[in-house]
Design a protein around this motif. Structure first.
Motif, PDB file in Angstrom:
ATOM      1  N   LEU A 147     -18.846  52.584 -16.589  1.00 35.43           N
ATOM      2  CA  LEU A 147     -20.302  52.455 -16.758  1.00 35.43           C
ATOM      3  C   LEU A 147     -20.970  51.437 -15.847  1.00 35.43           C
ATOM      4  N   THR A 148     -20.179  50.570 -15.228  1.00 31.58           N
ATOM      5  CA  THR A 148     -20.800  49.525 -14.401  1.00 31.58           C
ATOM      6  C   THR A 148     -20.033  49.343 -13.103  1.00 31.58           C
ATOM      7  N   ASP A 149     -20.763  48.958 -12.073  1.00 30.40           N
ATOM      8  CA  ASP A 149     -20.127  48.623 -10.792  1.00 30.40           C
ATOM      9  C   ASP A 149     -21.141  47.877  -9.944  1.00 30.40           C
ATOM     10  N   ASN A 150     -20.794  47.646  -8.687  1.00 30.13           N
ATOM     11  CA  ASN A 150     -21.724  46.925  -7.813  1.00 30.13           C
ATOM     12  C   ASN A 150     -23.072  47.640  -7.722  1.00 30.13           C
ATOM     13  N   GLN A 151     -23.021  48.954  -7.672  1.00 30.14           N
ATOM     14  CA  GLN A 151     -24.240  49.716  -7.394  1.00 30.14           C
ATOM     15  C   GLN A 151     -25.129  49.903  -8.609  1.00 30.14           C
ATOM     16  N   GLY A 173     -14.738  41.318 -10.692  1.00 33.29           N
ATOM     17  CA  GLY A 173     -15.251  41.879  -9.439  1.00 33.29           C
ATOM     18  C   GLY A 173     -16.097  43.103  -9.769  1.00 33.29           C
ATOM     19  N   HIS A 174     -16.526  43.828  -8.760  1.00 35.02           N
ATOM     20  CA  HIS A 174     -17.345  45.038  -8.950  1.00 35.02           C
ATOM     21  C   HIS A 174     -18.541  44.747  -9.864  1.00 35.02           C
ATOM     22  N   SER A 175     -19.077  43.539  -9.790  1.00 33.77           N
ATOM     23  CA  SER A 175     -20.086  43.110 -10.780  1.00 33.77           C
ATOM     24  C   SER A 175     -21.453  42.834 -10.180  1.00 33.77           C
ATOM     25  N   ARG A 176     -21.705  43.343  -8.977  1.00 27.98           N
ATOM     26  CA  ARG A 176     -23.000  43.042  -8.346  1.00 27.98           C
ATOM     27  C   ARG A 176     -24.168  43.566  -9.173  1.00 27.98           C
ATOM     28  N   GLY A 177     -23.952  44.699  -9.863  1.00 31.47           N
ATOM     29  CA  GLY A 177     -25.014  45.241 -10.723  1.00 31.47           C
ATOM     30  C   GLY A 177     -25.460  44.209 -11.748  1.00 31.47           C
ATOM     31  N   LEU A 178     -24.501  43.537 -12.369  1.00 32.90           N
ATOM     32  CA  LEU A 178     -24.806  42.523 -13.377  1.00 32.90           C
ATOM     33  C   LEU A 178     -25.397  41.267 -12.732  1.00 32.90           C
ATOM     34  N   ILE A 179     -24.813  40.889 -11.577  1.00 34.63           N
ATOM     35  CA  ILE A 179     -25.252  39.656 -10.912  1.00 34.63           C
ATOM     36  C   ILE A 179     -26.691  39.795 -10.387  1.00 34.63           C
ATOM     37  N   GLN A 180     -27.074  41.020 -10.039  1.00 35.16           N
ATOM     38  CA  GLN A 180     -28.468  41.232  -9.610  1.00 35.16           C
ATOM     39  C   GLN A 180     -29.434  40.816 -10.715  1.00 35.16           C
ATOM     40  N   ALA A 181     -29.050  41.095 -11.964  1.00 35.75           N
ATOM     41  CA  ALA A 181     -29.917  40.735 -13.091  1.00 35.75           C
ATOM     42  C   ALA A 181     -29.719  39.283 -13.513  1.00 35.75           C
ATOM     43  N   TYR A 182     -28.515  38.766 -13.327  1.00 35.16           N
ATOM     44  CA  TYR A 182     -28.194  37.398 -13.753  1.00 35.16           C
ATOM     45  C   TYR A 182     -27.527  36.643 -12.613  1.00 35.16           C
ATOM     46  N   PRO A 183     -28.320  36.273 -11.561  1.00 40.36           N
ATOM     47  CA  PRO A 183     -27.715  35.566 -10.418  1.00 40.36           C
ATOM     48  C   PRO A 183     -27.047  34.259 -10.835  1.00 40.36           C
TER      49      PRO A 183
END
Ligand code: ACM
Ligand code: ZN
Length: 475
Positions: A171-175, A225-235
């Motif tokens: 359900l989640t990844d970088n994109q 890793g593969h967490s850019r999607g989450l980091i975009q919302a929570y830098p």
């Protein structure tokens, strides 16, 4: 030569015995009789038969009928089909077994109906069947290219028709972060390829749909890793918010409690999911190496390197699932995990041996045999690093490779993975369907019942009978 309809079933059953004393004309099937606890199957059978031009009413008949029964002595997911002068009897060791008998009957009816319902007949005989593996998985990746609820349901229905029983949902990844939760907001579902996310209601609707078709849902949130999607919302969860990358910071005190809340919520959304996937693959170290917090945490724990810190972090997180009564799954990496964690092997064919020697149960998804994003034929769009994976290679891959005796009981089963970097929603079924039957036969059938040329014969017969089009129409 006319193919025997009972000999057109995919995946291949344990045994098909043709009695040689006659055949049953399907137009004589006047009644569908399911006991009170199996009425759903009676209704589905009537719908299926009417699709092939055979009108059968509900209720017991005086002569030829389609009968359903539960017979626990057959065992879990196992089934039996008997065709004789009185009609067709389907029984299952449990409800899933009855359902699988009906899926097999659908193929038999399709194969028998090539020339239409008036001449369709099925030879007298008995089919007996049970699965080789309890885990017959398929992974779908809505993070790279999103799939609508409708498409996910179609995939589940196609899986179930081939007796596959686990949907691993990445359900989640970088994109992108593909579901709405109370914690992670819309911000995280941005995507460079396609937008979209599932509401809680969508997730629950799909989980209920999957359950109806005996498919267990294994939700995955891939960390650290593969967490850019989450980091975009929570830098603020990155090592350096000014240069965030794809990895969560392992040294920040807030990272672990934040993830526990998210996984806790995921488990609430999926109360029936016994297995929860935590990802754990391909985390790069370059941000951790420059991060004073990560380096301080490594020192504090007395670890020799950052991989040890990562492994500690993942153990803390997966243990949280164990405390909640779930079984954690992680992608295989070089580092060992506690025995309560299932490891999904993907890197090379020798990998399960290492995990199993370490005491873990294992899922076999080695990329060279099970990655459905790889092209079935090199004319399909693909990346330069991908291998060709034609149906024949899928078929020939045995999940046990050559170490079966060492792996008994520890290998849950295989799982095919459809990553979607190159697969927009409209190509999903095109990627899945031509290889799904070949894969299902490796997951369900015993090696002694497999035969590539016989598989091709059955597949061509079903294709010619319109069975693939029938599958495409299922919702
Ligand atoms: C993977 O393919 N990164 C599990
Ligand atoms: Zn850090």
């Amino acid at each position: 030569m006319k193919d025997c309809a009972l000999k057109c079933i995919i995946p291949a059953p344990v045994s098909v015995k043709i009695s040689g004393t006659g055949s049953f004309p399907l137009r004589e099937l006047k009644k569908v009789h399911a006991p009170a606890n199996l009425t759903r199957f009676g209704t589905e059978a009537q719908e299926m038969l009417s699709g092939f031009g055979i009108a059968a009413a509900a209720g017991p008949g005086s002569g030829s009928e389609l009968r359903f029964a539960l017979d626990p002595s057959l065992g879990a997911e196992s089934w039996r089909m008997q065709v004789d002068k009185d009609g067709i009897a389907l029984s299952g060791g449990d409800e899933a077994g009855v359902f699988y008998a009906l899926q097999a009957l659908t193929q038999v009816v399709a194969a028998a109906s090539c020339d239409g319902p008036l001449t369709a007949s099925v030879e007298y005989g008995i089919v007996q069947d049970s699965p080789r593996f309890s885990w017959r998985g398929f992974m779908l990746d809505p993070a790279r290219h999103f799939q609508s609820v409708k498409t996910v349901k179609r995939v589940i229905r196609m899986m179930a028709a081939h007796r596959l029983n686990v949907l691993h949902w990445h359900l989640t990844d970088n994109q992108g972060w593909r579901y709405g939760t109370g914690i992670v907001t819309e911000k995280a579902s941005r995507n460079t390829l396609t937008g979209g996310s599932y509401s809680k209601a969508d997730l629950q609707e799909i989980a209920a749909f999957a359950k109806k078709y005996y498919v267990a849902v294994v939700p995955e949130i891939d960390v650290p890793g593969h967490s850019r999607g989450l980091i975009q919302a929570y830098p603020e969860l990155a090592c350096d918010p000014a240069d965030p990358g794809s990895e969560l910071c392992l040294g920040r005190a807030e990272t672990l409690p934040f993830l526990k809340r998210i996984f806790g919520e995921l488990m609430e959304i999926f109360p029936d999911s016994r297995y929860i996937h935590f990802g754990g693959d391909e985390a790069e170290m370059k941000h951790w190496e420059k991060c004073p917090r990560c380096l301080a945490a490594m020192k504090e724990h007395g670890f020799k390197n950052l991989r040890e810190l990562e492994n500690h972090f993942m153990r803390e997180l997966t243990h949280f699932a164990v405390e909640k009564g779930r079984t954690p799954i992680v992608w295989g990496t070089g580092t060992p995990f506690p025995e309560d964690t299932v490891v999904q092997a993907w890197l090379d064919i020798r990998e399960p041996a290492k995990h199993i020697a370490n005491g873990n149960r294992c899922i076999m998804s080695v990329h060279t045999s099970y990655y459905f994003d790889y092209p079935a034929d090199l004319s399909e769009p693909h990346e330069s690093w991908m291998f060709a994976l034609p149906a024949e290679s899928v078929y020939m891959a045995d999940p046990y490779v050559i170490w079966e005796s060492d792996w008994k009981g520890a290998l849950l089963g295989p799982e095919a993975c459809l990553w979607t970097e190159c697969v927009p929603e409209w190509r999903i079924i095109q990627k899945i369907l031509p290889r799904l039957g070949a894969y299902a036969e490796t997951a369900w059938s015993r090696p002694e019942n497999k035969d590539w040329h016989d598989f091709l014969r059955r597949r061509e017969k079903l294709r010619a009978a319109g069975y693939e089009d029938y599958l495409r129409s299922l919702e």
